[in-house]
Scaffold this motif. Structure first.
Motif, PDB file in Angstrom:
ATOM      1  N   ILE A  35       0.842  -1.196   0.000  1.00 36.74           N
ATOM      2  CA  ILE A  35       0.000   0.000   0.000  1.00 36.74           C
ATOM      3  C   ILE A  35       0.876   1.245   0.000  1.00 36.74           C
ATOM      4  O   ILE A  35       0.758   2.105  -0.873  1.00 36.74           O
ATOM      5  N   THR A  45      -7.142  -2.761  -2.630  1.00 33.18           N
ATOM      6  CA  THR A  45      -7.135  -3.275  -1.260  1.00 33.18           C
ATOM      7  C   THR A  45      -8.508  -3.829  -0.891  1.00 33.18           C
ATOM      8  O   THR A  45      -8.620  -4.920  -0.328  1.00 33.18           O
ATOM      9  N   LYS A  67      -3.614   0.035   6.188  1.00 34.28           N
ATOM     10  CA  LYS A  67      -2.199  -0.158   5.876  1.00 34.28           C
ATOM     11  C   LYS A  67      -1.474  -0.938   6.968  1.00 34.28           C
ATOM     12  O   LYS A  67      -0.590  -1.736   6.679  1.00 34.28           O
ATOM     13  N   ASP A  71      -0.249  -3.988   4.534  1.00 28.98           N
ATOM     14  CA  ASP A  71       0.798  -3.366   3.730  1.00 28.98           C
ATOM     15  C   ASP A  71       1.842  -4.342   3.204  1.00 28.98           C
ATOM     16  O   ASP A  71       2.505  -4.058   2.223  1.00 28.98           O
TER      17      ASP A  71
END
Length: 85
Positions: A35, A45, A67, A71
């Motif tokens: 991300i 996402t 995130k 991530d």
């Protein structure tokens, strides 16, 4: 619930197929920022979250779809593992 799933391989395969077609799989490491590195945007996402919810019969809470949790492949695997146990 199936707990012997290789989440690392499943997550990597999904990201490569959906968001990085044609990329070298070796470049997608467990700690590559997805991300914050610009590989996944908010739509990607969300698509990934929905895929994993459907695939594994889990529910990710809104605060988990961020995130901090999504991530890296390593953090995604940790989150999925915690959900299926």
């Amino acid at each position: 619930m199936e707990t012997s799933v290789d989440f690392s391989k499943a997550v990597k395969d999904y990201i490569l197929a959906e968001f990085l077609p044609g990329e070298n799989p070796d470049d997608l490491t467990d700690d590559l920022p997805l991300i914050s590195g610009g590989i996944l945007d908010s739509i990607a996402t969300l698509k990934m979250v929905l895929h994993f919810e459907e695939q594994y019969g889990i529910v990710l809470e809104a605060h988990e779809a961020d995130k901090e949790h999504l991530d890296t492949i390593r953090s995604i695997v940790a989150l999925l593992t915690s959900k299926v146990r």
